[in-house]
Scaffold this active site. Structure first.
Site, PDB file in Angstrom:
ATOM      1  N   ASP A   1      38.989  56.227  50.746  1.00  0.00           N
ATOM      2  CA  ASP A   1      38.846  56.000  52.194  1.00  0.00           C
ATOM      3  C   ASP A   1      37.316  55.995  52.698  1.00  0.00           C
ATOM      4  O   ASP A   1      36.858  55.197  53.561  1.00  0.00           O
ATOM      5  CB  ASP A   1      39.702  56.686  53.216  1.00  0.00           C
ATOM      6  CG  ASP A   1      39.657  58.401  52.594  1.00  0.00           C
ATOM      7  OD1 ASP A   1      38.896  58.666  51.786  1.00  0.00           O
ATOM      8  OD2 ASP A   1      40.340  59.195  53.304  1.00  0.00           O
TER       9      ASP A   1
ATOM     10  N   ASP B   1      37.275  42.960  47.753  1.00  0.00           N
ATOM     11  CA  ASP B   1      37.209  41.984  48.978  1.00  0.00           C
ATOM     12  C   ASP B   1      36.491  42.489  50.198  1.00  0.00           C
ATOM     13  O   ASP B   1      35.852  41.818  50.799  1.00  0.00           O
ATOM     14  CB  ASP B   1      38.798  41.994  49.394  1.00  0.00           C
ATOM     15  CG  ASP B   1      39.422  40.726  48.713  1.00  0.00           C
ATOM     16  OD1 ASP B   1      38.980  40.366  47.461  1.00  0.00           O
ATOM     17  OD2 ASP B   1      40.289  40.171  49.364  1.00  0.00           O
TER      18      ASP B   1
ATOM     19  N   LYS C   1      41.189  58.821  44.588  1.00  0.00           N
ATOM     20  CA  LYS C   1      41.403  59.546  45.657  1.00  0.00           C
ATOM     21  C   LYS C   1      41.983  60.883  44.972  1.00  0.00           C
ATOM     22  O   LYS C   1      43.143  61.192  44.904  1.00  0.00           O
ATOM     23  CB  LYS C   1      42.623  58.794  46.463  1.00  0.00           C
ATOM     24  CG  LYS C   1      43.555  59.686  47.461  1.00  0.00           C
ATOM     25  CD  LYS C   1      42.367  59.362  48.817  1.00  0.00           C
ATOM     26  CE  LYS C   1      42.852  60.168  49.785  1.00  0.00           C
ATOM     27  NZ  LYS C   1      42.032  60.016  51.077  1.00  0.00           N
TER      28      LYS C   1
ATOM     29  N   TYR D   1      49.516  48.199  39.268  1.00  0.00           N
ATOM     30  CA  TYR D   1      49.798  46.553  39.146  1.00  0.00           C
ATOM     31  C   TYR D   1      50.693  46.316  37.730  1.00  0.00           C
ATOM     32  O   TYR D   1      51.339  45.645  37.856  1.00  0.00           O
ATOM     33  CB  TYR D   1      48.406  45.952  38.512  1.00  0.00           C
ATOM     34  CG  TYR D   1      47.641  45.226  39.669  1.00  0.00           C
ATOM     35  CD1 TYR D   1      47.165  46.248  40.798  1.00  0.00           C
ATOM     36  CD2 TYR D   1      47.570  43.977  39.833  1.00  0.00           C
ATOM     37  CE1 TYR D   1      46.572  45.426  41.974  1.00  0.00           C
ATOM     38  CE2 TYR D   1      46.889  43.316  40.933  1.00  0.00           C
ATOM     39  CZ  TYR D   1      46.314  44.389  42.016  1.00  0.00           C
ATOM     40  OH  TYR D   1      45.439  43.844  43.039  1.00  0.00           O
TER      41      TYR D   1
ATOM     42  N   ASP E   1      40.511  46.339  43.676  1.00  0.00           N
ATOM     43  CA  ASP E   1      40.768  45.049  44.475  1.00  0.00           C
ATOM     44  C   ASP E   1      40.517  45.127  45.652  1.00  0.00           C
ATOM     45  O   ASP E   1      39.750  44.140  46.201  1.00  0.00           O
ATOM     46  CB  ASP E   1      42.506  44.906  44.168  1.00  0.00           C
ATOM     47  CG  ASP E   1      42.895  43.569  44.752  1.00  0.00           C
ATOM     48  OD1 ASP E   1      42.414  42.483  44.488  1.00  0.00           O
ATOM     49  OD2 ASP E   1      43.869  43.761  45.455  1.00  0.00           O
TER      50      ASP E   1
HETATM   51  C1  IPM Z   1      42.137  39.326  42.519  1.00  0.00           C
HETATM   52  C2  IPM Z   1      43.344  38.729  43.157  1.00  0.00           C
HETATM   53  C3  IPM Z   1      44.308  39.053  42.213  1.00  0.00           C
HETATM   54  C4  IPM Z   1      44.478  40.525  42.209  1.00  0.00           C
HETATM   55  C5  IPM Z   1      45.883  38.424  42.717  1.00  0.00           C
HETATM   56  C6  IPM Z   1      45.838  36.901  42.876  1.00  0.00           C
HETATM   57  C7  IPM Z   1      46.835  38.856  41.856  1.00  0.00           C
HETATM   58  O1  IPM Z   1      43.575  39.270  44.456  1.00  0.00           O
HETATM   59  O2  IPM Z   1      41.676  38.810  41.537  1.00  0.00           O
HETATM   60  O3  IPM Z   1      41.392  40.201  43.103  1.00  0.00           O
HETATM   61  O4  IPM Z   1      45.196  41.211  43.045  1.00  0.00           O
HETATM   62  O5  IPM Z   1      43.949  41.116  41.055  1.00  0.00           O
HETATM   63 MN    MN Z   2      42.122  40.669  45.077  1.00  0.00          MN
END
Ligand code: IPM
Ligand code: MN
Length: 370
Positions: free
Chosen positions: A220, A248, A188, A142, A244
């Protein structure tokens, strides 16, 4: 207790969900006699519109004078075709994390028994899932060098120093030793040098935490195990990008991304935010689920060591969901709007009652908000 809290609603549904979080903060202040001073600042697309930058200097200076930040969401499709990532609203959040040194993002993933029907997974697989993801937040790909070459190619560089790994690993080990004693490092390492460094560094630290069993998984495989055996996990530790993605995925198995809170902690003012994004299509419709934000408020209260207050917030949220009340996407018996959810949790806190007493109590007292 007196606290200064920075409120950064940001974009899209950020505005309306944060408004509900504020109601809950005020209800807690009222019931437990605390003084929470709220200071509002712009961030993300909202800040670009007004000041031409996603993180204005006065926002950064302002939050640095506060004890905690309640953050909504950033992002607006208007900026999707920017030619450089540097001018996107998301930079507001990324720079804030970096400037404040918020190196650890903590995302608890817990299922709610009354909402198991929402999960894409079978009930028996998902029931009682309870793990926490520790995602490194200020390093890795990042924040590495990025750019374009003359030949048209592009690059993003990943670098980690052992120091950056140790400081988050320490938090993850501590958390694991307070929980079920299992820490899973996800990387990884079969391919990436940085993942290998994570593995070496974390392995060396393990001897200081004899009650914690350390395991390694490739990303993975971890992505697969989160779907196949989510109950196996206790604490997951990973770098910025893998964390990240996994967080999700993990939120999706609970059935509603609108339920999961997060805390970002480190050197500077800690930041609490729902893990969902700005959901621009729903902005202003009053249909967004404010629970992830309200539970982020509970994480903030925990951070202030206001444990009873935090548990009251969690209890009221669970109480509402168990009584079949929730926003539309939860498909419960009673559909409330975003603001109605906030009003209800606020009243449940200030008036000291549970919905279990009777719906008629609810009917009389809160009739105006139903
Ligand atoms: C999160 C979001 C952020 C990230 C974005 C909005 C930059 O997806 O907080 O997980 O990737 O960290
Ligand atoms: Mn995110």
């Amino acid at each position: 207790m007196e606290k200064k809290i920075a409120i950064l609603p940001g974009d899209g549904i950020g505005q309306e969900v944060v408004e509900q979080g504020v109601k809950v903060l005020e209800a807690i202040a009222d019931r437990f006699h605390h003084q929470f001073q709220l200071h509002y600042f712009d961030v993300g697309a909202a800040a670009i519109e007004k000041y031409g930058t996603p993180l204005p200097a006065h926002t950064l200076a302002g939050v640095q004078c506060c004890d905690a930040i309640l953050f909504g969401a950033v992002g607006d499709p208007k900026y999707d075709d920017q030619t450089t990532v540097q001018t996107r609203p998301e930079q507001g959040l990324l720079q804030l994390r970096k400037k404040l040194g918020l190196f650890a993002n903590i995302r608890p993933v817990r299922t709610v028994n009354s909402l198991l029907h929402l999960s894409p997974l079978k009930k028996e697989r998902i029931k009682n899932v309870d793990f926490i993801i520790y995602r490194e937040l200020t390093g890795g790909i990042y924040f590495g060098e990025k750019g374009r070459n003359a030949d048209g190619s592009a690059y993003d560089v990943t670098t980690y120093h052992p120091r950056e790994i140790e400081r988050i690993a320490r938090l993850a080990f501590k958390q694991a030793s307070k929980r079920r004693g299992k820490l899973t490092l996800v990387g990884k390492a079969s391919v990436l040098e940085t993942s290998l460094l994570w593995r070496e560094t974390v392995s060396k630290m393990a001897k200081n935490y004899p009650t914690v069993k350390l395991e390694f998984l490739n990303a993975d495989n971890a992505a697969m195990q989160i779907v196949l055996n989510p109950k196996e996990f206790d604490v997951i530790l990973s770098d910025n990008l893998i964390g990240d993605i996994l967080s999700d995925e993990a939120s999706a198995i609970t059935g509603s991304i609108g339920l999961l809170p997060s805390a970002s902690v480190g050197d500077g003012t800690p930041l609490f935010e729902p893990i969902h994004g700005s959901f621009p299509r729903a902005a202003g419709e009053d249909i967004a689920n404010p629970i992830a934000t309200i539970l982020s408020v509970a994480m903030m209260l925990d951070h202030f060591k206001l444990y009873e207050e935090a548990s009251v917030v969690r209890h009221k949220v669970r109480n509402a969901l168990e009584k079949g009340i929730g926003t539309a996407e939860l498909h419960l018996d009673t559909v409330y709007s975003c603001s109605q959810m906030g009003d209800m949790i606020e009243h449940l806190i200030t008036d000291h009652y549970d919905l279990a007493h009777s719906i008629s109590v609810m009917g009389e007292r809160v009739a105006t908000i139903i």
